[in-house]
Design a protein around this motif. Structure first.
Motif, PDB file in Angstrom:
ATOM      1  N   ALA A 240       0.843  -1.207   0.000  1.00  0.00           N
ATOM      2  CA  ALA A 240       0.000   0.000   0.000  1.00  0.00           C
ATOM      3  C   ALA A 240       0.874   1.252   0.000  1.00  0.00           C
ATOM      4  N   ALA A 241       1.917   1.257   0.826  1.00  0.00           N
ATOM      5  CA  ALA A 241       2.815   2.417   0.897  1.00  0.00           C
ATOM      6  C   ALA A 241       3.540   2.628  -0.437  1.00  0.00           C
TER       7      ALA A 241
ATOM      8  N   ASP B 270       2.586   1.683  -3.444  1.00  0.00           N
ATOM      9  CA  ASP B 270       1.615   2.155  -4.432  1.00  0.00           C
ATOM     10  C   ASP B 270       1.358   3.653  -4.266  1.00  0.00           C
ATOM     11  N   GLU B 271       1.215   4.089  -3.036  1.00  0.00           N
ATOM     12  CA  GLU B 271       0.925   5.510  -2.790  1.00  0.00           C
ATOM     13  C   GLU B 271       2.109   6.398  -3.132  1.00  0.00           C
TER      14      GLU B 271
ATOM     15  N   ARG C  90       2.253   6.988  -6.770  1.00  0.00           N
ATOM     16  CA  ARG C  90       1.205   7.884  -7.276  1.00  0.00           C
ATOM     17  C   ARG C  90       1.645   9.350  -7.246  1.00  0.00           C
ATOM     18  N   HIS C  91       2.642   9.652  -6.401  1.00  0.00           N
ATOM     19  CA  HIS C  91       3.023  11.043  -6.175  1.00  0.00           C
ATOM     20  C   HIS C  91       4.366  11.440  -6.767  1.00  0.00           C
TER      21      HIS C  91
ATOM     22  N   GLU D 205      -4.461   0.015   5.694  1.00  0.00           N
ATOM     23  CA  GLU D 205      -4.230   0.558   4.361  1.00  0.00           C
ATOM     24  C   GLU D 205      -4.161   2.078   4.391  1.00  0.00           C
ATOM     25  N   GLN D 206      -5.125   2.716   5.032  1.00  0.00           N
ATOM     26  CA  GLN D 206      -5.171   4.179   5.057  1.00  0.00           C
ATOM     27  C   GLN D 206      -3.947   4.779   5.738  1.00  0.00           C
TER      28      GLN D 206
ATOM     29  N   ARG E 292      -0.909   4.463   3.502  1.00  0.00           N
ATOM     30  CA  ARG E 292      -0.966   5.403   2.379  1.00  0.00           C
ATOM     31  C   ARG E 292      -0.740   6.846   2.832  1.00  0.00           C
ATOM     32  N   GLU E 293      -1.374   7.241   3.916  1.00  0.00           N
ATOM     33  CA  GLU E 293      -1.240   8.626   4.373  1.00  0.00           C
ATOM     34  C   GLU E 293       0.178   8.929   4.852  1.00  0.00           C
TER      35      GLU E 293
ATOM     36  N   VAL F   4       2.410   9.475   1.867  1.00  0.00           N
ATOM     37  CA  VAL F   4       2.306  10.864   1.409  1.00  0.00           C
ATOM     38  C   VAL F   4       3.167  11.765   2.296  1.00  0.00           C
TER      39      VAL F   4
ATOM     40  N   GLN G 128      -3.527  10.049  10.699  1.00  0.00           N
ATOM     41  CA  GLN G 128      -3.325   9.100   9.619  1.00  0.00           C
ATOM     42  C   GLN G 128      -4.157   7.846   9.904  1.00  0.00           C
TER      43      GLN G 128
END
Length: 156
Positions: free
Chosen positions: A19-20, A22-23, A26-27, A116-117, A120-121, A124, A146
């Motif tokens: 998850a990390a 992937d995030e 994305r950035h 997951e959240q 991901r947060e 970021v 987070q």
């Protein structure tokens, strides 16, 4: 090109590392190095090794884990956290600790969502630390959380 290290565990009940990763992707476009260890007390040395690798050192580490709900698990989480802090101080490198305690959620569905959240947060946050630190200044005192809903700033 910057390199972000991802260190996660087999003990976690969700693939927080994926998850990390992937995030982050994305950035920004960065090199990512991932190491998976058995449990949270193994995270500090794995993170330190990635930072100190003479051929390909990481610029920042995201350390992800899930302490269990027993009292001994909370003690192990505290020890792992202290180890991560010590590794940061020894290497002058940020290691973002992303722990989700098993008893933070009311059921398995919420636990998976939270894992997951939060992963991901914090991914970021890692991007912000490396590439946009001024954005964190703008967020100072805003009650960011987070994984769960942000609480906002305290009002006078």
């Amino acid at each position: 090109m910057a390199t972000i290290g991802i260190v996660d565990t087999t003990f976690a009940r969700f693939d927080m590392g994926s998850a990390a990763i992937d995030e982050v992707k994305r950035h920004v476009s960065v090199k990512i190095r991932r190491v998976t260890v058995p449990g949270i007390k193994d995270l500090p040395v794995a993170a330190k090794r990635l930072i100190e690798d003479s051929k390909d050192p990481c610029d920042l580490i995201i350390a992800l884990g899930m302490p269990g709900k027993m009292e001994k698990d909370k003690m192990c989480a505290n020890q792992a956290s202290m180890g991560l802090i010590q590794a940061q101080l020894m290497t002058n490198t940020h290691i973002i600790e992303v722990f989700v305690h098993e008893d933070e959620a009311k059921d398995e569905k919420e636990l998976a969502f939270l894992m997951e959240q939060r992963s991901r947060e914090h991914a970021v946050n890692a991007v912000k630390l490396l590439f946009k630190p001024e954005s964190l200044i703008r967020e100072a005192g805003t009650g960011q959380r987070q994984g769960f809903e942000d609480v906002g700033p305290a009002r006078m």
